[in-house]
Design a protein around this motif. Structure first.
Motif, PDB file in Angstrom:
ATOM      1  N   ILE A  39     -46.321  -3.583   5.267  1.00  0.00           N
ATOM      2  CA  ILE A  39     -46.895  -4.388   4.200  1.00  0.00           C
ATOM      3  C   ILE A  39     -46.158  -4.180   2.878  1.00  0.00           C
ATOM      4  CG2 ILE A  39     -48.559  -2.590   3.618  1.00  0.00           C
ATOM      5  CD1 ILE A  39     -49.197  -6.377   3.488  1.00  0.00           C
ATOM      6  N   VAL A  40     -45.509  -3.016   2.714  1.00  0.00           N
ATOM      7  CA  VAL A  40     -44.774  -2.736   1.481  1.00  0.00           C
ATOM      8  C   VAL A  40     -43.716  -3.794   1.240  1.00  0.00           C
ATOM      9  CG1 VAL A  40     -43.226  -1.102   0.338  1.00  0.00           C
ATOM     10  CG2 VAL A  40     -45.204  -0.272   1.617  1.00  0.00           C
ATOM     11  N   PHE A  41     -43.028  -4.225   2.302  1.00  0.00           N
ATOM     12  CA  PHE A  41     -41.961  -5.221   2.168  1.00  0.00           C
ATOM     13  C   PHE A  41     -42.421  -6.615   2.583  1.00  0.00           C
ATOM     14  CE2 PHE A  41     -39.937  -1.099   3.189  1.00  0.00           C
ATOM     15  CZ  PHE A  41     -39.314  -0.881   1.964  1.00  0.00           C
ATOM     16  N   LEU A  42     -43.221  -6.705   3.642  1.00  0.00           N
ATOM     17  CA  LEU A  42     -43.702  -8.019   4.072  1.00  0.00           C
ATOM     18  C   LEU A  42     -44.609  -8.643   3.020  1.00  0.00           C
ATOM     19  CD1 LEU A  42     -44.598  -7.261   7.807  1.00  0.00           C
ATOM     20  CD2 LEU A  42     -42.553  -8.397   6.945  1.00  0.00           C
ATOM     21  N   GLY A  43     -45.379  -7.801   2.323  1.00  0.00           N
ATOM     22  CA  GLY A  43     -46.332  -8.294   1.334  1.00  0.00           C
ATOM     23  C   GLY A  43     -45.933  -7.994  -0.092  1.00  0.00           C
ATOM     24  N   PHE A  44     -44.639  -7.856  -0.340  1.00  0.00           N
ATOM     25  CA  PHE A  44     -44.172  -7.557  -1.698  1.00  0.00           C
ATOM     26  C   PHE A  44     -44.551  -8.689  -2.650  1.00  0.00           C
ATOM     27  CE2 PHE A  44     -40.589  -8.087  -4.784  1.00  0.00           C
ATOM     28  CZ  PHE A  44     -40.938  -7.036  -5.607  1.00  0.00           C
ATOM     29  N   THR A  45     -45.135  -8.320  -3.801  1.00  0.00           N
ATOM     30  CA  THR A  45     -45.551  -9.307  -4.800  1.00  0.00           C
ATOM     31  C   THR A  45     -44.623  -9.228  -6.008  1.00  0.00           C
ATOM     32  OG1 THR A  45     -47.866  -9.063  -4.107  1.00  0.00           O
ATOM     33  CG2 THR A  45     -47.448 -10.128  -6.229  1.00  0.00           C
ATOM     34  N   PRO A  46     -43.692 -10.180  -6.136  1.00  0.00           N
ATOM     35  CA  PRO A  46     -42.768 -10.151  -7.277  1.00  0.00           C
ATOM     36  C   PRO A  46     -43.421 -10.723  -8.533  1.00  0.00           C
ATOM     37  CG  PRO A  46     -42.279 -12.033  -5.878  1.00  0.00           C
ATOM     38  CD  PRO A  46     -43.418 -11.295  -5.215  1.00  0.00           C
ATOM     39  N   ASP A  47     -42.737 -10.602  -9.662  1.00  0.00           N
ATOM     40  CA  ASP A  47     -43.206 -11.255 -10.880  1.00  0.00           C
ATOM     41  C   ASP A  47     -43.256 -12.763 -10.636  1.00  0.00           C
ATOM     42  OD1 ASP A  47     -43.403  -8.848 -12.244  1.00  0.00           O
ATOM     43  OD2 ASP A  47     -41.333  -8.947 -12.976  1.00  0.00           O
ATOM     44  N   HIS A  48     -44.287 -13.406 -11.164  1.00  0.00           N
ATOM     45  CA  HIS A  48     -44.446 -14.842 -10.905  1.00  0.00           C
ATOM     46  C   HIS A  48     -45.110 -15.512 -12.100  1.00  0.00           C
ATOM     47  CE1 HIS A  48     -47.940 -12.621  -9.364  1.00  0.00           C
ATOM     48  NE2 HIS A  48     -48.667 -13.661  -9.748  1.00  0.00           N
ATOM     49  N   ARG A  49     -44.996 -16.828 -12.126  1.00  0.00           N
ATOM     50  CA  ARG A  49     -45.603 -17.649 -13.179  1.00  0.00           C
ATOM     51  C   ARG A  49     -45.919 -19.022 -12.611  1.00  0.00           C
ATOM     52  NH1 ARG A  49     -40.233 -17.171 -13.718  1.00  0.00           N
ATOM     53  NH2 ARG A  49     -38.958 -19.083 -13.943  1.00  0.00           N
ATOM     54  N   CYS A  50     -46.754 -19.752 -13.303  1.00  0.00           N
ATOM     55  CA  CYS A  50     -47.139 -21.075 -12.826  1.00  0.00           C
ATOM     56  C   CYS A  50     -45.946 -22.018 -12.824  1.00  0.00           C
ATOM     57  CB  CYS A  50     -48.229 -21.664 -13.716  1.00  0.00           C
ATOM     58  SG  CYS A  50     -49.811 -20.791 -13.640  1.00  0.00           S
ATOM     59  N   ARG A  51     -45.899 -22.846 -11.808  1.00  0.00           N
ATOM     60  CA  ARG A  51     -44.884 -23.898 -11.774  1.00  0.00           C
ATOM     61  C   ARG A  51     -45.400 -25.076 -12.604  1.00  0.00           C
ATOM     62  NH1 ARG A  51     -40.949 -24.629  -8.166  1.00  0.00           N
ATOM     63  NH2 ARG A  51     -41.966 -23.219  -6.685  1.00  0.00           N
ATOM     64  N   SER A  52     -44.643 -25.416 -13.636  1.00  0.00           N
ATOM     65  CA  SER A  52     -45.043 -26.511 -14.529  1.00  0.00           C
ATOM     66  C   SER A  52     -44.011 -27.622 -14.453  1.00  0.00           C
ATOM     67  CB  SER A  52     -45.166 -26.023 -15.981  1.00  0.00           C
ATOM     68  OG  SER A  52     -46.145 -25.011 -16.089  1.00  0.00           O
ATOM     69  N   PRO A  53     -44.376 -28.798 -13.977  1.00  0.00           N
ATOM     70  CA  PRO A  53     -43.417 -29.905 -13.885  1.00  0.00           C
ATOM     71  C   PRO A  53     -42.832 -30.238 -15.249  1.00  0.00           C
ATOM     72  CG  PRO A  53     -45.429 -30.414 -12.675  1.00  0.00           C
ATOM     73  CD  PRO A  53     -45.700 -29.162 -13.457  1.00  0.00           C
ATOM     74  N   GLY A  54     -41.532 -30.382 -15.290  1.00  0.00           N
ATOM     75  CA  GLY A  54     -40.865 -30.746 -16.530  1.00  0.00           C
ATOM     76  C   GLY A  54     -40.253 -29.580 -17.268  1.00  0.00           C
ATOM     77  N   VAL A  55     -40.719 -28.362 -16.994  1.00  0.00           N
ATOM     78  CA  VAL A  55     -40.189 -27.204 -17.717  1.00  0.00           C
ATOM     79  C   VAL A  55     -38.711 -26.974 -17.381  1.00  0.00           C
ATOM     80  CG1 VAL A  55     -40.309 -24.688 -17.893  1.00  0.00           C
ATOM     81  CG2 VAL A  55     -42.389 -26.037 -18.041  1.00  0.00           C
ATOM     82  N   ALA A  56     -38.367 -27.080 -16.108  1.00  0.00           N
ATOM     83  CA  ALA A  56     -36.974 -26.845 -15.701  1.00  0.00           C
ATOM     84  C   ALA A  56     -36.036 -27.839 -16.369  1.00  0.00           C
ATOM     85  CB  ALA A  56     -36.857 -26.931 -14.185  1.00  0.00           C
ATOM     86  N   GLU A  57     -36.451 -29.120 -16.449  1.00  0.00           N
ATOM     87  CA  GLU A  57     -35.602 -30.141 -17.076  1.00  0.00           C
ATOM     88  C   GLU A  57     -35.474 -29.893 -18.568  1.00  0.00           C
ATOM     89  OE1 GLU A  57     -33.180 -33.288 -17.817  1.00  0.00           O
ATOM     90  OE2 GLU A  57     -33.694 -32.343 -15.891  1.00  0.00           O
ATOM     91  N   LEU A  58     -36.575 -29.538 -19.226  1.00  0.00           N
ATOM     92  CA  LEU A  58     -36.537 -29.240 -20.655  1.00  0.00           C
ATOM     93  C   LEU A  58     -35.659 -28.021 -20.933  1.00  0.00           C
ATOM     94  CD1 LEU A  58     -37.586 -29.845 -23.513  1.00  0.00           C
ATOM     95  CD2 LEU A  58     -39.555 -28.362 -23.010  1.00  0.00           C
ATOM     96  N   SER A  59     -35.757 -27.009 -20.088  1.00  0.00           N
ATOM     97  CA  SER A  59     -34.937 -25.808 -20.250  1.00  0.00           C
ATOM     98  C   SER A  59     -33.456 -26.133 -20.103  1.00  0.00           C
ATOM     99  CB  SER A  59     -35.345 -24.749 -19.228  1.00  0.00           C
ATOM    100  OG  SER A  59     -34.546 -23.601 -19.337  1.00  0.00           O
TER     101      SER A  59
END
Length: 479
Positions: A39-59
């Motif tokens: 579970i240490v590797f199979l269930g690893f929880t990385p840093d994450h944030r909400c996916r917001s449409p349009g943010v990638a294009e604006l960035s």
């Protein structure tokens, strides 16, 4: 009539046959690692944030760095940065590149926040069951359920399969657990959704711990009395080696499905043990199958290159019995002495399992690098095994067992009050706790094997079933 131990003194207590069988069974011990702590590797929880449409294009249009994108578009810091988002249309053309949210805030009031409706963005080059099935925020409990399913399987499987091993033989049970474990592991790797993955993980839990224990039983029943403690300890050292290998494999394969495939497929090779590992002669004798037991003993003598004396052609059980023994769970509480042993071992199995599994998940030795942290923490287990070998025959079992439990408990308790800035002291306490609980965990396996006769199985909440032959005077040492 001679016992198996009497015959082994003539044909070899730890010669070629026992060494070969020991090596083969140690592979099972090492292969159990990915199920117990995968579970240490199979269930690893990385840093994450909400996916917001349009943010990638604006960035991209503004030429932001990742740090600037997070600063302008993600609320935070804190848990809200991972589970909430600004309720803003990032595609509108009025947004500027320098603090784009400033023009939307009226009268200095904060912008409204909402849940992550479009999923999440994970800061990791690989994948885990967390990133694939979005087991974060409101669904983070599903990751705990995944590991709980394995532990429930351990509990149920150790009782039911342990009974089968005592009733129908160690070898049959070992092969059944290997087949089911390998098949369910592969099916888990190709599971289309979380539900199926959880079911196959539960099945792995039902058979994997029992298979590991049966391997422990077999090797201790094949060797002579003088070597039983040593092979039992080194069988658990093989588990530690599996921890080191798992860290390396997980580093090379950061995607959970490929990792699950890789650590599962070798289990199919263990089915070849049908031709390599015989049934335990001690169990056969306890079932009044002396002819089959003698055939296996002659095979051991031949593999060891030792002749079987003519005076040793008949056998009697290590424990005097008048008829075939049918094990029952009631045997664990039938007499006051056995009942006392069972209750003590139940408690110690429970505390050792909980603390060991908790410490093995994360010790913080290497900061945020989970691969190095896992690797370094596994290295701590080798001195623990060395201390057991060094003390067990000189001091006995009670004092090392008691001291290791007290050291583990004290170290974990003290670590709660150590300030974060004293990293070296926190690491020292974590290492002492890991060494202590590893010693306690390995000692309880050894003591459990010595306290119960061949036909009794031990199974209760985290009182995992281990049974092996031990001379009566050894078991009376704990009376």
């Amino acid at each position: 009539m001679p016992t198996v131990d009497d015959i082994l003194e003539h044909i070899g207590e730890f010669n070629f046959f026992q060494k070969q069988t020991f090596f083969l069974l140690c592979l099972i011990s090492a292969a159990f690692t990915p199920i117990y702590v995968g579970i240490v590797f199979l269930g690893f929880t990385p840093d994450h944030r909400c996916r917001s449409p349009g943010v990638a294009e604006l960035s991209r249009r503004c030429g932001w760095s990742l740090a600037e994108e997070l600063n302008y578009t993600v609320p935070g810091p804190g848990p809200e940065s991972q589970c909430l988002r600004y309720e803003v249309d990032w595609n509108q053309s009025t947004l500027g590149c320098l603090d784009p949210l400033a023009s939307l805030a009226t009268n200095g009031s904060p912008l409204p926040l909402g849940p992550c409706e479009q999923g999440w963005v994970y800061d990791t080059p690989g994948s885990s069951i967390v990133t694939e099935f979005n087991l974060v925020c409101a669904d983070s409990w599903m990751l705990d359920l995944f590991q709980s399913a394995v532990n429930v399987g351990f509990f149920i499987g150790s009782m039911s399969i342990g009974y089968i091993a005592d009733r129908f033989g160690r070898k049959l049970c070992l092969l059944i657990t290997i087949l089911i474990n390998a098949s369910s592991g592969v099916l888990m790797a190709i599971s289309p959704n979380y539900t199926w993955m959880l079911i196959f993980r539960l099945i792995q839990g039902l058979v994997s711990k029992a298979g590991w224990l049966i391997g422990y039983i077999l090797i201790t029943e094949f060797v002579g009395l003088r070597y039983r403690r040593t092979v039992g300890i080194f069988y658990q050292v093989a588990f530690t080696i599996g921890l080191l290998v798992l860290a390396g494999v997980a580093y090379v394969l950061p995607h959970w499905r490929w990792l699950q495939f890789t650590v599962t497929l070798p289990n199919f090779c263990f089915l070849l043990y049908y031709w390599c590992v015989p049934e335990s002669p001690r169990w056969l004798i306890s079932q009044n199958k002396n002819a089959k037991a003698m055939k296996i003993i002659k095979h051991i003598a031949k593999k060891n290159g030792k002749p079987l004396p003519g005076s040793l052609q008949s056998l009697r059980p290590d424990e005097e019995v008048g008829e075939k023994l049918n094990p029952s769970f009631l045997d664990l509480v039938r007499t006051p002495q056995i009942r006392k042993h069972t209750l003590i071992l139940m408690y110690n199995w429970f505390t050792s399992s909980v603390l060991y599994q908790g410490l093995i998940m994360h010790m913080g030795l290497a900061g945020s690098n989970i691969y190095l942290d896992f690797f370094y923490s596994a290295l701590v287990e080798f001195p623990a095994a060395f201390l057991i070998i060094l003390t067990i025959d000189r001091i006995g079992r009670r004092y090392p067992w008691a001291v290791s439990n007290m050291v583990a408990g004290a170290a974990c308790l003290v670590s709660v009050f150590i300030p974060e800035d004293l990293h070296w002291l926190r690491v020292t306490a974590a290492c002492l706790g890991r060494m202590g609980i590893t010693m306690a965990y390995e000692m309880v396996c050894l003591v459990n094997a010595e306290l119960y006769p061949t036909f009794i199985s031990c199974g209760w909440p985290d009182c995992w079933r281990i049974s092996a032959v031990a001379p009566r005077n050894q078991r009376e040492d704990f009376a």
